[in-house]
Design a protein around this motif. Sequence first.
Motif, mmCIF file in Angstrom:
data_model
loop_
_atom_site.group_PDB
_atom_site.id
_atom_site.type_symbol
_atom_site.label_atom_id
_atom_site.label_comp_id
_atom_site.label_asym_id
_atom_site.label_seq_id
_atom_site.Cartn_x
_atom_site.Cartn_y
_atom_site.Cartn_z
ATOM 1 N N UNK A 1 4.556 0.432 6.800
ATOM 2 C CA UNK A 1 3.536 1.487 6.949
ATOM 3 C C UNK A 1 3.828 2.349 8.163
ATOM 4 N N UNK B 1 6.258 4.998 7.283
ATOM 5 C CA UNK B 1 5.735 6.095 6.447
ATOM 6 C C UNK B 1 4.782 6.982 7.260
ATOM 7 N N UNK C 1 5.071 11.003 7.908
ATOM 8 C CA UNK C 1 3.961 11.920 7.657
ATOM 9 C C UNK C 1 3.632 12.712 8.932
ATOM 10 N N UNK D 1 -5.830 11.906 13.693
ATOM 11 C CA UNK D 1 -6.192 10.642 13.041
ATOM 12 C C UNK D 1 -4.939 9.825 12.721
ATOM 13 N N UNK E 1 -1.388 0.611 14.362
ATOM 14 C CA UNK E 1 -0.486 -0.242 13.580
ATOM 15 C C UNK E 1 0.690 -0.708 14.421
ATOM 16 N N UNK F 1 3.181 16.891 2.318
ATOM 17 C CA UNK F 1 2.127 16.051 2.910
ATOM 18 C C UNK F 1 1.482 15.157 1.842
ATOM 19 N N UNK G 1 3.840 12.257 0.912
ATOM 20 C CA UNK G 1 3.860 11.194 1.938
ATOM 21 C C UNK G 1 2.539 10.432 1.948
ATOM 22 N N UNK G 2 1.431 11.163 1.841
ATOM 23 C CA UNK G 2 0.115 10.524 1.833
ATOM 24 C C UNK G 2 -0.017 9.566 0.657
ATOM 25 N N UNK H 1 2.402 8.045 -0.867
ATOM 26 C CA UNK H 1 3.263 6.869 -0.653
ATOM 27 C C UNK H 1 2.505 5.836 0.184
ATOM 28 N N UNK H 2 1.829 6.304 1.240
ATOM 29 C CA UNK H 2 1.073 5.370 2.085
ATOM 30 C C UNK H 2 -0.016 4.676 1.258
ATOM 31 N N UNK I 1 1.593 2.126 -1.176
ATOM 32 C CA UNK I 1 2.120 0.935 -0.485
ATOM 33 C C UNK I 1 0.991 0.036 0.031
ATOM 34 N N UNK I 2 -0.037 0.687 0.581
ATOM 35 C CA UNK I 2 -1.132 -0.099 1.139
ATOM 36 C C UNK I 2 -1.947 -0.779 0.045
ATOM 37 N N UNK J 1 -0.115 -3.844 -1.209
ATOM 38 C CA UNK J 1 -0.069 -4.967 -0.274
ATOM 39 C C UNK J 1 -1.447 -5.561 -0.015
ATOM 40 N N UNK K 1 -6.950 -1.963 6.312
ATOM 41 C CA UNK K 1 -6.091 -1.281 5.342
ATOM 42 C C UNK K 1 -6.931 -0.510 4.335
ATOM 43 N N UNK L 1 -8.093 2.603 5.861
ATOM 44 C CA UNK L 1 -6.982 3.564 5.946
ATOM 45 C C UNK L 1 -6.722 4.223 4.588
ATOM 46 N N UNK M 1 -8.847 4.685 2.126
ATOM 47 C CA UNK M 1 -9.920 5.635 1.808
ATOM 48 C C UNK M 1 -9.766 6.942 2.575
ATOM 49 N N UNK N 1 -7.053 8.117 3.928
ATOM 50 C CA UNK N 1 -5.844 8.820 3.489
ATOM 51 C C UNK N 1 -6.090 9.532 2.163
#
Lengths: 186, 138
Positions: A39, A42, A46, A72, A80, B85, B88-89, B91-92, B95-96, B99, B111, B114, B116, B118
């Motif tokens: 994370x 990534x 970003x 943020x 993290x 953007x 990338x957002x 992807x996060x 991934x989250x 996991x 997590x 994060x 929500x 994101x």
Amino acid sequence: MTAGVPSIQRGIITELERELSELPGEDLNTSALPEVAGWISIYEELALVLRSVISRADGNPDAVELKRNLLWIDQRLAAWRDRHAELAGVVIDPKNHTLTYAGISLRLTRREADLLDFLLRHPRRPFTSKQLATLAWQNSRLSDAQVRTYIMRLRTRLQEVGLGHVITVERNRGYGINAASGNGSE
Amino acid sequence: MSDPRSRLIPRESIITSRLLVLQSKRLMLDAIERRLDSWNTPDVKRRFEELRGETEAAQDRYRRAILEWGSTEDIDYWVMAYSRLIDKGNVIVKRMREANLALPPAERYQVSADIEVMEHLVEDWTGSLRKSMAAAVA
């Protein structure tokens, strides 16, 4: 919209705290370390894109909102990074440059402590000697050979606490960290 | 400090050249895709996969060129910036989400928060992307 992020976050945490604690399939032994490292990478990408857009968009109305977004993301990134170091079980005291791992303490030099701290906060990414000199020590005058010497010396020191393999060397790419190899979770 | 390359080659030329490479790759990919329908041999299949990778790489280089060299006055710049953007957002978020269930409770709360937030950001960026695209069409 994103100006309300902290309150959204607080509300969600409270709500999820109640709900998620009862979810089935829970595996308390799963290590979050590799996930957190992923994370961080990534979030870094970003943040990099956002910074690049903001730097070019000064004066544009969108830039104000994007700056809030970046704020943020930077906060989450820092959190993290702290969590990653915590999960790795490595504690570095920045004042007296002491490393504590698995109950054993080790006195490092300032350079060694700064280097290890930097690598722990930027996992899964190799850094060249030049990058390490500039980013970890803010000293771009150090030669590649000097950086290599510091790295090798630090690796030898880390063997004393069972972290000999935590610093990785990637041919033609540089030096990185695999904190999971230190605590046996990978 | 300005990039020395920008003094030697006009910014527009860099973008245009990367666009041309991308278009060429797309044409080649289309051609081999059609050939794949008639001759599905291992060689053609391998070349198709290679070209698909090369096209994706060319697309990525073109996007980077727009972000690095494009004018912020240009609508294309904003379309590209918000697309990047959003990618990338997402992807996060992905991934989250993957996991999250396997993580210990202490991690899960944070997590999920994060994820929500994101998702809200991605929503905002998608709205901005739509506006940019509408402006480009108008």
